[in-house]
Design an enzyme around this catalytic site. Sequence first.
Site, PDB file in Angstrom:
ATOM      1  N   ALA A  62      53.997  61.152  60.860  1.00  0.00           N
ATOM      2  CA  ALA A  62      53.870  59.694  59.939  1.00  0.00           C
ATOM      3  C   ALA A  62      53.526  58.559  60.857  1.00  0.00           C
ATOM      4  O   ALA A  62      53.708  58.850  62.110  1.00  0.00           O
ATOM      5  CB  ALA A  62      55.263  59.542  59.313  1.00  0.00           C
ATOM      6  N   GLY A 107      54.795  65.007  60.636  1.00  0.00           N
ATOM      7  CA  GLY A 107      54.080  64.949  59.265  1.00  0.00           C
ATOM      8  C   GLY A 107      52.629  65.642  59.303  1.00  0.00           C
ATOM      9  O   GLY A 107      52.005  66.096  58.452  1.00  0.00           O
ATOM     10  N   GLU A 110      53.532  69.224  59.105  1.00  0.00           N
ATOM     11  CA  GLU A 110      53.884  69.553  57.789  1.00  0.00           C
ATOM     12  C   GLU A 110      52.645  69.412  56.937  1.00  0.00           C
ATOM     13  O   GLU A 110      52.324  70.170  55.842  1.00  0.00           O
ATOM     14  CB  GLU A 110      54.608  68.341  57.199  1.00  0.00           C
ATOM     15  CG  GLU A 110      56.007  68.221  57.967  1.00  0.00           C
ATOM     16  CD  GLU A 110      56.980  67.069  57.695  1.00  0.00           C
ATOM     17  OE1 GLU A 110      56.511  65.965  58.094  1.00  0.00           O
ATOM     18  OE2 GLU A 110      58.122  67.212  57.057  1.00  0.00           O
ATOM     19  N   GLU A 130      60.968  64.860  64.998  1.00  0.00           N
ATOM     20  CA  GLU A 130      61.680  63.775  64.058  1.00  0.00           C
ATOM     21  C   GLU A 130      62.835  63.540  64.709  1.00  0.00           C
ATOM     22  O   GLU A 130      63.545  62.332  64.847  1.00  0.00           O
ATOM     23  CB  GLU A 130      61.770  63.874  62.661  1.00  0.00           C
ATOM     24  CG  GLU A 130      60.487  63.724  61.905  1.00  0.00           C
ATOM     25  CD  GLU A 130      59.397  65.061  61.901  1.00  0.00           C
ATOM     26  OE1 GLU A 130      59.687  65.967  62.775  1.00  0.00           O
ATOM     27  OE2 GLU A 130      58.506  64.975  61.058  1.00  0.00           O
TER      28      GLU A 130
END
Length: 255
Positions: A62, A107, A110, A130
């Site tokens: 992200a 992300g 992911e 994270e």
Amino acid sequence: MSVKLTRKDEFAVITLDRQEALNALSAAVLRELAQAFGQVAASDARALIVTGAGAKAFCAGADIKELVGRSMSEQRRDAAFGQGVLACLDELPMPSVAAINGYAFGGGMELALACTFRIAAPTAKMGLPEIKLGLIPGYGGTQRLPRVIGEARALDIIMSGRTLDAEEALRIGLVHRVAEGDVLEAAIAYARQFNAYGLPALRLARDAVKRAHDVPLHEGLRIEADLNTLAFQTGDAAEGMNAFMEKRKPQFKDR
Ligand code: CAA
């Protein structure tokens, strides 16, 4: 546009191209991805390959610069949106392959986990860091990673935030292959093996396996029997069994 949707032979290829931020997932990139997944779903592509532009990164996660100062309700909305976009990838009517050409963090990992298959470059580095930001994964990492590699390994990776190299990722089943040459070519070659089969059966097989994680065994067996019966109704099943009886190669038509 930071998301490029192109065609390579019979395959759709999505390339994240935001190299100044190591292909990080800004809100704009997520919106473009959602649109691209919709286009791929409606296309005649045999499979989707997802990769990152440049030699350095698949996707660094992200966009941290956008996360700073976000309110709780904004973050809740963003997490739900990101999860929804990756669910579209997970549920495409054709197989998807992540060609992990470099960093796949947060992300980015992911995104790779939402693909049906993962092929890594030997130099790829992966992880869910994270925890180092005081956060936890928000685009499905805590749910898909244990389903792929098991709870013990997932807890180790998520709670340490450590980086895995391609060799370890292969050993623990996080990636399916490490590419010997170009990773995009390797991903396309991997996807090509599915051309021999019909898309409905491929999809039903994937869905039966994936749904196994959500239900007790007896329920999973019922789902398998239902999807097996559905596969049986297709023209491809008739063709496959007739071809066997007639000692010829089947001509599947995806219906
Ligand atoms: N978001 C925004 N920008 C990022 C970024 C990210 N996730 N990752 C890298 N960048 C930017 C850097 O800020 C830098 O930009 P500037 O030159 O403008 O400063 C540029 O990309 C190049 O990055 P580095 O100079 O840091 O490159 P490096 O080779 O030294 O390090 C790296 C590479 C180890 C991947 C490092 O960039 C890094 O640790 N990035 C963050 C990875 C991360 O923590 N990802 C998880 C994000 S949170 C998340 O994803 C939540 C979720 O579950 C959805």
